[in-house]
Design an enzyme around this catalytic site. Structure first.
Site, PDB file in Angstrom:
ATOM      1  N   PRO A 176       0.839  -1.204   0.000  1.00 62.90           N
ATOM      2  CG  PRO A 176       0.122  -0.913   2.221  1.00 62.90           C
ATOM      3  CD  PRO A 176       0.908  -1.840   1.328  1.00 62.90           C
ATOM      4  N   GLY A 231      -2.215   4.512  -9.483  1.00 66.56           N
ATOM      5  CA  GLY A 231      -1.442   5.661  -9.017  1.00 66.56           C
ATOM      6  C   GLY A 231      -1.208   6.622 -10.165  1.00 66.56           C
ATOM      7  CD  GLU A 253      -8.015   1.142 -13.467  1.00 62.80           C
ATOM      8  OE1 GLU A 253      -8.338   2.297 -13.842  1.00 62.80           O
ATOM      9  OE2 GLU A 253      -8.517   0.120 -13.943  1.00 62.80           O
ATOM     10  CB  CYS A 287      -7.784   9.124 -10.943  1.00 65.18           C
ATOM     11  SG  CYS A 287      -8.641   7.653 -10.420  1.00 65.18           S
ATOM     12  CD  GLU A 373      -4.890  12.928 -11.861  1.00 63.22           C
ATOM     13  OE1 GLU A 373      -3.713  12.569 -11.726  1.00 63.22           O
ATOM     14  OE2 GLU A 373      -5.846  12.155 -11.767  1.00 63.22           O
TER      15      GLU A 373
END
Ligand code: ADP
Length: 470
Positions: A176, A231, A253, A287, A373
């Site tokens: 994680p 990520g 992803e 995201c 982003e």
């Protein structure tokens, strides 16, 4: 700490492991240190891969309904411990508690869904080109999967990978994010309580430097058959390059740059409610959250007014860390340098890692914020005049994850949906992530899909048998 889900050791081969080297996990809302977690390295990662490999054959050999039964127990335990998991999630990640509860409930639902899906791993029979021949297609589990998860959804990103992988018969070594390892460890503890055999789910922890070492080892390890990563696009690119040496399968992803398109014919009140739920959820750190808001000319005034009003009520948590806040401030400054006008909705004075929400208007497409982003509570508004113009602008990005359209005209909505190069599109509503649907993106937003039967197939190989039946 009193939380019953709390663990601060790594989980390898069914045992809880400490280390003399640790890294701190802090609460982004207060800065308080919550735990010291093992900062593991190559030796521990290797041990976890070996454990996962040893567990693979017996786990894959179970009947699908037997694997499903373990997953059902795991799901039930997540549901039983939902409140303590949600509290833990909020404390290490910062999102408001209602959002954490939703995430945990969703995660329990995901595990339950894949518990059931384990039994529906149907093969296919292909009509043969001659007599006495049977052409059979099976789906078989890949083997050991290395999973790397981000900090923005520390519970659901874990279950979205681990549940389909183990339902398919794979075993997992999960690392994680160093920002939020506690939820993953809590989930591992519940997997242990559910009786999932040792080595099937392993959770290793490492600080930022160890993260790169983990990626490198997993990509170059012959026993690891797939890298499943969520990520940033930057790290996804590194992993894909590293995985290339062995043609290792990757599921990625990655980032997004979601357009949120509002036509003047839409129910503007509903559009703004959807925009707030989407853009400001998790303080804008998702995201799939709106990154560019395109409003049809004439409707901008009303949208901005409604947005300002409703934002006063929105519950927005802190950002994850100092770098995240600096990045948002940098993007804001760059937009303003390019002539954008900022309206700050003052709610929390921006103390600590909190950021006041900002509405930006007059942003030129040359500003960095059009391409990058944001990952923060900043809403840039762009205006457009025609359907063709907005489709071109919305697609003008390297990303292709999520897009949203609000219009009072379904035929118009369908034209826009057809024109958008995005893996997921919401029309007149915003939630997209459900356990049964294919979550994922086009272009540089990733490879593969998570969720639904598509998500389970990602952890399986196709094996084709040509059998003489005479
Ligand atoms: P974010 O920008 O959301 O923090 P990152 O891509 O940096 O996303 O991090 C997502 C996950 O990838 C985290 O678990 C992090 O530890 C891990 N990570 C970061 N750098 C690397 C790397 N070079 N190789 C493998 N994993 C990495």
């Amino acid at each position: 700490m009193q939380n019953t889900s709390f663990r601060q050791e790594a989980y390898i081969n069914g045992a809880w492991e400490t280390s003399t080297k640790t890294f701190p996990v802090t609460n982004p809302a207060s800065g308080q240190v919550l735990a010291q977690v093992p900062d593991l390295g190559t030796e521990a990662f290797e041990k976890a891969v070996q454990a996962a490999q040893a567990a693979f054959k017996p786990w894959a050999a179970l009947l699908p309904k037997e694997r499903g039964a373990y997953l059902k127990k795991w799901s039930a335990l997540i549901a039983e411990n939902a409140e303590s998991l949600a509290q833990l999630l909020t404390s290490e990640q910062g999102k408001p508690i209602e959002e954490s509860r939703n995430e945990v409930n969703g995660a329990a639902g995901t595990v339950e869904w894949f518990a059931e899906e384990a039994r529906r791993n149907y093969g296919e029979i292909v009509p043969p080109p001659r007599e006495n021949l049977r052409l059979e297609v099976q789906y078989v589990p890949l083997g050991v999967v290395a999973a790397i998860t981000p900090w923005n959804f520390p519970v659901s990103m874990v279950t979205r990978k681990v549940a389909p992988a183990i339902a398919a018969g794979c075993t997992v070594v999960l690392k994680p994010s160093e920002e939020t390892p506690l939820c993953a460890l809590a989930l591992a503890s519940l997997a242990e309580k559910a009786g999932i055999p040792k080595g099937v789910v392993n959770v290793v922890t490492a600080g930022a430097a160890g993260a790169a070492a983990f990626g490198q080892l997993m990509c170059s390890h012959t026993l690891v058959r797939k890298i499943s990563f969520t990520g940033s696009t930057a790290v996804g690119r590194i992993l894909m390059q590293q995985a290339g040496a062995q043609i290792k399968k990757v599921g990625l992803e990655l980032g997004g740059n979601a357009p949120f398109i509002i036509f003047a014919s839409a129910d503007l009140e509903k559009a703004v409610e959807g925009l707030i739920a989407n853009k400001f959820r998790n303080a804008g750190q998702t995201c799939i959250c709106a990154n560019r808001i395109f409003v049809e000319k004439g409707a901008e005034g009303k949208i901005i007014k409604l947005l300002e009003e409703k934002l006063k009520e929105a519950n927005i948590g802190p950002l994850i860390n100092k770098e995240a806040k600096e990045k948002v401030e940098e993007l804001l400054a760059d937009s303003q340098k390019h002539g954008a006008k900022a309206v700050t909705v003052s709610r929390n004075n921006g103390e600590g890692l909190y950021c006041n929400p900002v509405i930006l208007t007059g942003v030129p497409v040359q500003a960095r914020i059009f391409r990058e982003e944001i990952f923060g509570p900043v809403a840039p508004i762009y205006s457009f005049e025609s359907e063709d113009e907005v489709i071109v602008a919305a697609n003008d990005t390297e990303y292709g994850l999520a897009a949203y359209i609000y219009s009072g005209d379904l035929a118009q909505g369908q034209r826009i949906m057809a024109g958008l190069d995005y893996g997921m599109v919401g029309f007149n509503q915003v939630p997209l992530a459900y356990e049964g649907v294919p979550f994922g993106g086009m272009k540089q937003s990733g490879i593969g899909r998570e969720g639904g039967h598509w998500g389970m197939k990602e952890f399986m190989e196709i094996k084709y048998l040509a059998i003489e039946t005479r």
